[in-house]
Design an enzyme around this catalytic site. Structure first.
Site, PDB file in Angstrom:
ATOM      1  N   TRP A 343       0.837  -1.219   0.000  1.00 35.19           N
ATOM      2  CA  TRP A 343       0.000   0.000   0.000  1.00 35.19           C
ATOM      3  C   TRP A 343       0.864   1.258   0.000  1.00 35.19           C
ATOM      4  CZ3 TRP A 343      -2.080   2.902   4.726  1.00 35.19           C
ATOM      5  CH2 TRP A 343      -1.197   2.839   5.801  1.00 35.19           C
ATOM      6  N   ASP A 344       2.146   1.082   0.325  1.00 38.62           N
ATOM      7  CA  ASP A 344       3.095   2.198   0.326  1.00 38.62           C
ATOM      8  C   ASP A 344       2.967   3.000  -0.972  1.00 38.62           C
ATOM      9  OD1 ASP A 344       3.896   0.052   1.998  1.00 38.62           O
ATOM     10  OD2 ASP A 344       5.958   0.779   2.087  1.00 38.62           O
ATOM     11  N   GLU A 482      -0.204  -2.984  12.396  1.00 41.40           N
ATOM     12  CA  GLU A 482      -0.052  -4.444  12.275  1.00 41.40           C
ATOM     13  C   GLU A 482       0.292  -5.124  13.595  1.00 41.40           C
ATOM     14  OE1 GLU A 482       2.872  -4.443   9.220  1.00 41.40           O
ATOM     15  OE2 GLU A 482       1.386  -4.201   7.611  1.00 41.40           O
ATOM     16  N   LYS A 594       1.323   0.562  15.978  1.00 41.02           N
ATOM     17  CA  LYS A 594       2.589   0.468  15.230  1.00 41.02           C
ATOM     18  C   LYS A 594       2.859   1.730  14.415  1.00 41.02           C
ATOM     19  CE  LYS A 594       5.101  -2.320  11.843  1.00 41.02           C
ATOM     20  NZ  LYS A 594       5.053  -3.367  10.831  1.00 41.02           N
ATOM     21  N   GLN A 595       1.809   2.240  13.789  1.00 37.33           N
ATOM     22  CA  GLN A 595       2.001   3.376  12.868  1.00 37.33           C
ATOM     23  C   GLN A 595       0.666   4.069  12.656  1.00 37.33           C
ATOM     24  OE1 GLN A 595       3.270   0.621   9.817  1.00 37.33           O
ATOM     25  NE2 GLN A 595       1.685   1.351   8.480  1.00 37.33           N
TER      26      GLN A 595
HETATM   27  C1  BGC Z   1       4.608  -1.621   7.490  1.00 38.43           C
HETATM   28  C2  BGC Z   1       3.638  -1.647   6.339  1.00 38.43           C
HETATM   29  C3  BGC Z   1       4.414  -1.417   5.066  1.00 38.43           C
HETATM   30  C4  BGC Z   1       5.562  -2.406   4.916  1.00 38.43           C
HETATM   31  C5  BGC Z   1       6.423  -2.119   3.709  1.00 38.43           C
HETATM   32  C6  BGC Z   1       5.678  -2.664   7.264  1.00 38.43           C
HETATM   33  O1  BGC Z   1       6.579  -2.648   8.328  1.00 38.43           O
HETATM   34  O2  BGC Z   1       3.912  -1.857   8.697  1.00 38.43           O
HETATM   35  O3  BGC Z   1       2.657  -0.634   6.500  1.00 38.43           O
HETATM   36  O4  BGC Z   1       3.548  -1.524   3.991  1.00 38.43           O
HETATM   37  O5  BGC Z   1       6.369  -2.357   6.056  1.00 38.43           O
HETATM   38  O6  BGC Z   1       7.005  -0.860   3.797  1.00 38.43           O
END
Ligand code: BGC
Length: 774
Positions: A343-344, A482, A594-595
């Site tokens: 999704w980045d 996550e 987490k984010q």
């Molecule tokens: C993040 C995801 C991201 C992925 C790739 C993961 O650590 O939680 O949101 O898409 O890394 O960058």
């Protein structure tokens, strides 16, 4: 004469790294990587390093990780579990210097100087080194390397070597690293090699041409082997030996299509032009990109440089001419995540391309369009309708998330994101809508965009199930946070899903009005009848969101508020992510995020946060976030900026900038490009308050008190507009295209060609000031 091997003199355009440290070398190679969206190359030193081959690396590490990549060149390596990965191609930059029979290698003798510079303005990697061999010979080298932005098939290396004495027997070898490529060679002749991936049957051809000049005179090369050149001479002190190597690469996705002639033709173009002209064309292409994508900040040199670094990597990662590939989580700068697309790309990178380089945005969205069949198959596999995009995607659109990985103690850990992180389907729909609103690209909308919107909406309508409480629920998901897996009704997912369905209904309405034949054909093709649309309207009305109307607070997912409170500040000094420090179980039982999750929703759909809603939710979730992902800080910066909290916005921007600008070993696997896209968003969508999806071009600046001026350009509905913001004025100039309406802080005016618009206020109206923590 201007020395082409010296960097741009203007300040703020050149990143430098002096010396060598095994702990950070790989990170430097990522940060200074070159790319043009088709080819990528890490900034490993080309000269005086030994070979690299695969072996047990239990307690020693590679001194360097030289890697060259070709976008879309995926195959399935023999890993457990098997996941497709980008296959590296031959490192074409390797140079060996043998003096009086002794190879010059960095670990022997004395490295007196070793400087690498990334000249972002010109898109070139410049290196300088001075080495004294054990025999006391001092050799100095200057090198320039590039991957051409003017001709994406092409790369160039120019290296000048000088010795300090007469009479040394010099042997210089330029070669392609052909060992351990992971592909089957199918042809190797003088100037060209062709390889085929074993599983996917893709073919890649690399052609190379090299010339050595001593004091300007060409020296004939010995050619003992294809893609290898050897020159010998007896040195004179101070004499300049100049190696110029052109390289050209072509890829084909079908075994029957031989890309070799394309590589040969591209090599011929380069060698006919000569290296100076190749360099000039490349610099001119970079100049055009900086014209469009450059950001000037008067009052913050550090963030100006960080934004240049972001734009440098964003420009290096995309290719408007190839809509069969997308951008992996580390671009083409490293092996982490195997080149997989997350999704980045849509959530963190697309806004930049949409606003600055719409041709690249379109190609990236067309990649998702081509992958619709695989997304439909994934939805069906899980018992849903429509299109469920893979959480990790490579070249076929099938799910490529590894099902297990090895945990810190070597134990297998199940990875659930591939099964449960579904918000990606709405994220892609969001990027489609935003692109269409910002560009007005009706052809794309009509022929591809609507279908993505409709098929993802159809997925969500089947995913959101009506229950006894009268609501439609989306259970068993993973949101952007996550740390918490298998949750119900993640607010980000549900609100994005609802939005996705509503926009699909809008899109279909519009298609029926403007292109009725297309609408009928699409509905027919995907068997979409009006009864199904009624179900979509019902879903829009009844999807639960977790919003408490009395407080304005969203619950991140059902049950989040009841989890154990945890003060993340107690853990911020740890070098490790919080889930490693306190363990997975405790993390899952705690209110630690987490984010950006609800915070990301504030950024994407501010209309879902009426009144004080955005501030209320930000104030609640920001202190609960451990920023365990490189995506996080930038999104927080964007939202803090929108809320007017400049100080916090700048703090989070600097945090994001330092991820890849500082010698952080975590960049070893490649630059965290989503963070860089997020940094751009924090400045342009956050601080400048640009809204790409509005009726007019909208701006709502909240300039930090320390910034005197922020200037940049955007492309909007076929126009190019220059914008310059100070605390009390916004100046807009129509650089290209017909007049348009532009809205500055709610005030709509018409912007005419040749007549810059000056919107001024008597007070510091365009400044951010509020402290949301207060
Ligand atoms: C993040 C995801 C991201 C992925 C790739 C993961 O650590 O939680 O949101 O898409 O890394 O960058």
């Amino acid at each position: 004469m201007l020395d082409l091997l010296q960097p741009t003199e203007a300040p703020g355009w050149v990143l430098a790294h002096e010396g060598y440290n095994v702990l950070t070398e790989s990170a430097v190679e990522s940060r200074f990587a070159l790319g043009n969206g088709f080819l990528g190359m890490r900034a490993a030193r080309s000269t005086s390093r030994g070979p690299t081959w695969v072996s047990w690396l239990g307690y020693i590490r590679w001194a360097s990780w030289p890697r060259c990549y070709v976008a879309g060149l995926f195959d399935m390596p023999n890993t457990e579990p098997p996941v497709p990965a980008l296959v590296p191609v031959a490192d074409w930059s390797r140079v060996r210097l043998i003096l009086d029979g002794e190879p010059l290698v960095s670990r022997e003798g004395e490295m007196l100087r070793g400087l690498r510079r990334l000249d972002m303005r010109r898109g070139v990697l410049l290196s300088e080194w001075t080495h004294r061999t054990p025999a006391g010979i001092t050799a100095t080298g200057h090198e320039l390397r590039l991957l051409s932005l003017a001709d994406r098939a092409a790369g160039l290396q120019v290296q000048r070597v000088v010795l300090d004495r007469d009479g040394v027997d010099v042997r210089l070898e330029a070669s392609f690293g052909l060992a351990g490529l992971g592909m089957e060679p199918i042809r190797l002749k003088n100037e060209v090699g062709t390889w085929r991936t074993e599983g996917t049957g893709k073919v890649v051809a690399m052609a190379g041409g090299a010339e050595l000049r001593l004091e300007g005179a060409s020296v004939p090369a010995e050619r003992p082997f294809p893609l290898r050149w050897i020159w010998r001479w007896r040195s004179k002190a101070g004499q300049v030996a100049e190696l110029a190597r052109h390289v050209a690469v072509a890829r084909s996705d079908r075994p029957a299509e031989d890309p070799t002639p394309h590589a040969e033709a591209a090599l011929e173009r380069g060698t006919n032009l000569g290296w100076r002209a190749v360099l000039r064309a490349h610099e001119a292409a970079w100049n055009d990109h900086w014209e469009d994508g450059g950001i000037d900040i008067d009052g913050d040199d550090d963030l100006e440089r960080a934004l240049r670094f972001a734009v440098y990597h964003l420009t290096s990662a995309a290719n408007p001419d190839d809509d069969r590939v997308s951008i992996g989580a580390r671009g083409l700068t490293g092996d982490a995540y195997f080149g997989h697309v997350f999704w980045d790309t849509e959530t963190y990178l697309l806004p930049y391309y949409t606003a600055v380089w719409p041709e690249a945005a379109r190609a990236l969205l067309m990649y998702r369009y081509h992958m619709l069949p695989a997304a439909r198959a994934k939805a069906e596999l899980f018992g849903y309708r429509g299109a469920l995009y893979p959480w990790e995607s490579a070249d076929t659109g099938e799910e490529t998330t590894p099902e297990t990985v090895l945990g810190p103690a070597g134990q297998p850990v199940e990875i659930l994101t591939g099964k449960m992180e579904h918000h990606i389907s709405a994220d892609i729909a969001y990027a489609v809508w935003q692109y269409w609103r910002a560009t007005g690209d009706d052809d794309f909308f009509r022929d591809a965009g609507v279908e993505i919107l409709v098929e993802t909406a159809r997925f969500w309508a089947s995913r959101a199930v009506a229950e006894a409480d009268g609501g439609r629920h989306i259970r068993h998901v993973i949101g952007p946070d996550e740390y918490h897996e298998d949750v119900d009704d993640n607010a980000f997912t549900n609100v994005m899903a609802r939005w996705n369905i509503a926009r699909a209904l809008d899109a279909l309405d519009l298609l029926r009005k403007r292109w009725p034949d297309h609408a009928a054909a699409l509905q027919d093709r995907i068997a979409l009848d009006d009864g199904e649309l009624d179900d979509w309207r019902d879903a829009v009305a009844r999807i639960v969101t977790g919003l408490d109307p009395t407080t304005g607070l969203y619950e991140q997912f059902a049950g989040f508020h009841a989890l154990k409170p945890l003060d993340v500040r107690d853990y911020v000094t740890h070098a490790l992510p919080i889930d490693v420090v306190i363990g997975r179980e405790q993390t899952q039982g705690s209110q630690v995020v987490k984010q950006a999750d609800v915070v990301a929703l504030i950024a994407l759909l501010p209309e879902a946060f009426p009144g004080e809603g955005a501030a209320v939710n930000f104030r609640h979730y920001e202190p609960r976030c451990a920023h365990g992902s490189s995506l996080s800080a930038a999104m927080h910066a964007r939202v803090a900026a929108r809320l007017g909290d400049s100080e916090m916005a700048l703090r989070y921007m600097r945090e994001t900038a330092s991820l890849d600008l500082d010698p952080d070993p975590n960049s070893a696997g490649g630059v965290r490009i989503a963070g860089l896209g997020g940094l751009w968003q924090a400045a342009i969508l956050g601080i400048a308050g640009l809204n790409l999806a509005g009726e007019t071009l909208e701006l709502d600046p909240k300039l930090p008190p320390t910034w005197r001026r922020l200037s940049f350009k955007v492309r909007w509905r076929g126009r190019s507009v220059g914008l310059s913001i100070t605390g009390d004025a916004v100046e807009a100039t129509l650089i290209d295209g017909d007049e348009i309406d532009i809205t500055v802080a709610g005030d709509t005016r018409t912007l005419q060609p040749r007549s810059p618009l000056h919107v001024s206020r008597s007070s510091a109206a365009f400044r951010g000031a509020v402290d949301v923590d207060a």
